[in-house]
Design a protein around this motif. Structure first.
Motif, short mmCIF file in Angstrom:
data_model
loop_
_atom_site.label_atom_id
_atom_site.label_comp_id
_atom_site.label_asym_id
_atom_site.label_seq_id
_atom_site.Cartn_x
_atom_site.Cartn_y
_atom_site.Cartn_z
N ALA A 23 -3.04 17.69 -0.92
CA ALA A 23 -2.67 18.91 -0.20
C ALA A 23 -2.16 18.58 1.19
CB ALA A 23 -3.86 19.85 -0.12
N PHE A 24 -2.80 17.62 1.84
CA PHE A 24 -2.33 17.21 3.17
C PHE A 24 -0.94 16.59 3.10
CE2 PHE A 24 -2.00 14.13 6.64
CZ PHE A 24 -2.14 14.98 7.71
N HIS A 25 -0.73 15.73 2.11
CA HIS A 25 0.60 15.11 1.96
C HIS A 25 1.67 16.15 1.63
CE1 HIS A 25 -0.72 11.04 2.55
NE2 HIS A 25 -1.61 11.13 1.57
N LEU A 26 1.30 17.13 0.84
CA LEU A 26 2.25 18.19 0.52
C LEU A 26 2.58 19.03 1.75
CD1 LEU A 26 0.95 19.31 -2.97
CD2 LEU A 26 3.22 18.40 -2.48
N SER A 27 1.66 19.11 2.68
CA SER A 27 1.94 19.89 3.90
C SER A 27 3.05 19.27 4.73
CB SER A 27 0.67 20.04 4.73
OG SER A 27 0.35 18.85 5.40
N TRP A 28 3.33 18.00 4.52
CA TRP A 28 4.41 17.32 5.23
C TRP A 28 5.74 17.41 4.49
CZ3 TRP A 28 4.30 15.22 10.03
CH2 TRP A 28 3.04 15.10 10.62
N MET A 29 5.75 18.00 3.31
CA MET A 29 6.95 18.01 2.47
C MET A 29 7.84 19.25 2.64
SD MET A 29 6.91 15.27 0.71
CE MET A 29 5.84 13.95 0.30
#
Length: 163
Positions: A40-46
């Motif tokens: 979820a954190f990595h997706l927040s950067w996408m």
């Protein structure tokens, strides 16, 4: 949980980014809480693609773990996606589904608390001369000489001979 194939939005540049988004999407529905939160954190950067995946996880009927992680990812959005993520959380708070509404409300509460947390309160500094005071120490009873640890005398010669 078997996920349906996601339609590429057209914003992805190459095959590697499509694969990365698919991998993160699958991890979002994992049984390991740590993996779910990290994805979820990595997706927040996408940017838009991450927002779409997090929005899907929050608003459709999924596990509570995935919904909580999606709300976490939406809270962590930065830049131009911040407002759209907040709108998604407001939309989730208005849902009839009780789990989604509670998770979204809690995420909005945390988001609002965090806005003012950037500045630390400063204490007023005293004007003028500072007064130096003596701090009372604790009195420790001294050990008798027979119980004190034995150390080397400073004038004793070391066993290593010097030339």
């Amino acid at each position: 949980m078997r996920l349906e194939k996601r339609k590429p939005s057209g914003r992805e540049k190459d095959e590697a980014s499509i694969e990365l988004l698919e991998k993160l999407r699958e991890q979002l529905y994992s049984s390991n809480v740590s993996t779910v939160r990290q994805s979820a954190f990595h997706l927040s950067w996408m940017q838009e693609d991450g927002l779409d995946i997090l929005r899907e996880a929050l608003l459709i009927s999924t596990s509570r773990r995935a919904k909580s992680a999606a709300a976490y990812g939406l809270r962590k959005m930065r830049g131009r996606m911040r407002k759209r993520a907040e709108e998604t959380l407001v939309e989730g708070a208005a849902r009839p589904d009780l789990a989604t509404a509670n998770i979204s409300r809690n995420a909005l509460t945390v988001l609002k608390k965090g806005e003012g947390a950037g500045k630390r309160p400063t204490r007023p500094r005293p004007q003028g001369k500072l007064e130096i005071r003596e701090v009372p120490g604790q009195e420790r009873p001294r050990r008798p000489l027979s119980q004190q640890p034995r150390g080397r005398r400073p004038d004793a010669q070391s066993p290593i001979r010097r030339r």
